[in-house]
Design a protein around this motif. Structure first.
Motif, PDB file in Angstrom:
ATOM      1  N   SER A  32       1.336  18.774  54.885  1.00 32.83           N
ATOM      2  CA  SER A  32       0.703  19.275  53.661  1.00 32.83           C
ATOM      3  C   SER A  32      -0.381  18.337  53.181  1.00 32.83           C
ATOM      4  O   SER A  32      -1.436  18.758  52.712  1.00 32.83           O
ATOM      5  N   GLN A  33      -0.107  17.042  53.311  1.00 37.83           N
ATOM      6  CA  GLN A  33      -1.096  16.052  52.881  1.00 37.83           C
ATOM      7  C   GLN A  33      -2.356  16.133  53.757  1.00 37.83           C
ATOM      8  O   GLN A  33      -3.474  16.007  53.253  1.00 37.83           O
ATOM      9  N   LEU A  34      -2.180  16.341  55.051  1.00 39.37           N
ATOM     10  CA  LEU A  34      -3.339  16.497  55.941  1.00 39.37           C
ATOM     11  C   LEU A  34      -4.156  17.722  55.546  1.00 39.37           C
ATOM     12  O   LEU A  34      -5.395  17.679  55.515  1.00 39.37           O
ATOM     13  N   LEU A  39      -8.917  20.161  53.107  1.00 38.75           N
ATOM     14  CA  LEU A  39      -9.456  21.145  52.161  1.00 38.75           C
ATOM     15  C   LEU A  39     -10.280  20.480  51.080  1.00 38.75           C
ATOM     16  O   LEU A  39     -11.327  20.991  50.672  1.00 38.75           O
ATOM     17  N   CYS A  40      -9.847  19.324  50.630  1.00 41.53           N
ATOM     18  CA  CYS A  40     -10.575  18.580  49.599  1.00 41.53           C
ATOM     19  C   CYS A  40     -11.913  18.077  50.154  1.00 41.53           C
ATOM     20  O   CYS A  40     -12.940  18.217  49.498  1.00 41.53           O
ATOM     21  N   TRP A  46      -7.855  27.033  49.121  1.00 35.55           N
ATOM     22  CA  TRP A  46      -6.966  27.853  49.953  1.00 35.55           C
ATOM     23  C   TRP A  46      -5.540  27.389  49.711  1.00 35.55           C
ATOM     24  O   TRP A  46      -5.287  26.189  49.604  1.00 35.55           O
ATOM     25  N   SER A  47      -4.619  28.337  49.599  1.00 40.11           N
ATOM     26  CA  SER A  47      -3.224  27.941  49.437  1.00 40.11           C
ATOM     27  C   SER A  47      -2.426  28.360  50.670  1.00 40.11           C
ATOM     28  O   SER A  47      -2.621  29.457  51.211  1.00 40.11           O
ATOM     29  N   MET A  48      -1.555  27.487  51.102  1.00 40.66           N
ATOM     30  CA  MET A  48      -0.777  27.691  52.319  1.00 40.66           C
ATOM     31  C   MET A  48       0.341  28.701  52.080  1.00 40.66           C
ATOM     32  O   MET A  48       1.200  28.476  51.231  1.00 40.66           O
ATOM     33  N   VAL A  75      -9.284  24.664  63.243  1.00 32.93           N
ATOM     34  CA  VAL A  75      -8.755  23.774  62.202  1.00 32.93           C
ATOM     35  C   VAL A  75      -7.222  23.757  62.158  1.00 32.93           C
ATOM     36  O   VAL A  75      -6.618  22.671  62.197  1.00 32.93           O
ATOM     37  N   PRO A  76      -6.547  24.926  62.050  1.00 30.56           N
ATOM     38  CA  PRO A  76      -5.077  24.847  61.993  1.00 30.56           C
ATOM     39  C   PRO A  76      -4.467  24.126  63.195  1.00 30.56           C
ATOM     40  O   PRO A  76      -3.586  23.287  63.031  1.00 30.56           O
ATOM     41  N   ALA A  77      -4.945  24.420  64.377  1.00 32.55           N
ATOM     42  CA  ALA A  77      -4.405  23.755  65.573  1.00 32.55           C
ATOM     43  C   ALA A  77      -4.670  22.259  65.530  1.00 32.55           C
ATOM     44  O   ALA A  77      -3.841  21.448  65.938  1.00 32.55           O
TER      45      ALA A  77
END
Ligand SMILES: [Zn+2]
Length: 80
Positions: A32-34, A39-40, A46-48, A75-77
């Motif tokens: 989550s921190q990554l 995102l920042c 965007w919310s997960m 990005v997600p990968a």
């Protein structure tokens, strides 16, 4: 007689809960921190979602107008 060695099923990153795919990809505080960092840095709102398939679908929708869709899709990968 075989000696049984208990295996740790806790998350390797946070050690707070069981290491499941959903935890590692969605709920782990390290992951989550990554995501928050990325995102920042990119100024993306965007919310997960709570499930991996929903996250990928939501990310795909968010990037509909992205300048470079191939970069957006990786990005997600990359984070996971
Ligand atoms: Zn974790």
């Amino acid at each position: 007689m075989k000696k049984r060695i208990p295996l740790c099923s806790r998350c390797f990153f946070c050690g707070e809960t069981a290491e499941t795919v959903v935890h590692l990809f969605i709920h782990c505080k390290v992951t989550s921190q990554l995501w928050r960092l990325f995102l920042c840095l990119k100024n993306i709102s965007w919310s997960m979602p709570g499930k991996i398939a929903e996250a990928l679908h939501s990310w795909e929708e968010k990037g509909v107008h992205a300048k470079n869709r191939n970069n957006w899709r990786i990005v997600p990968a990359s984070i996971w």
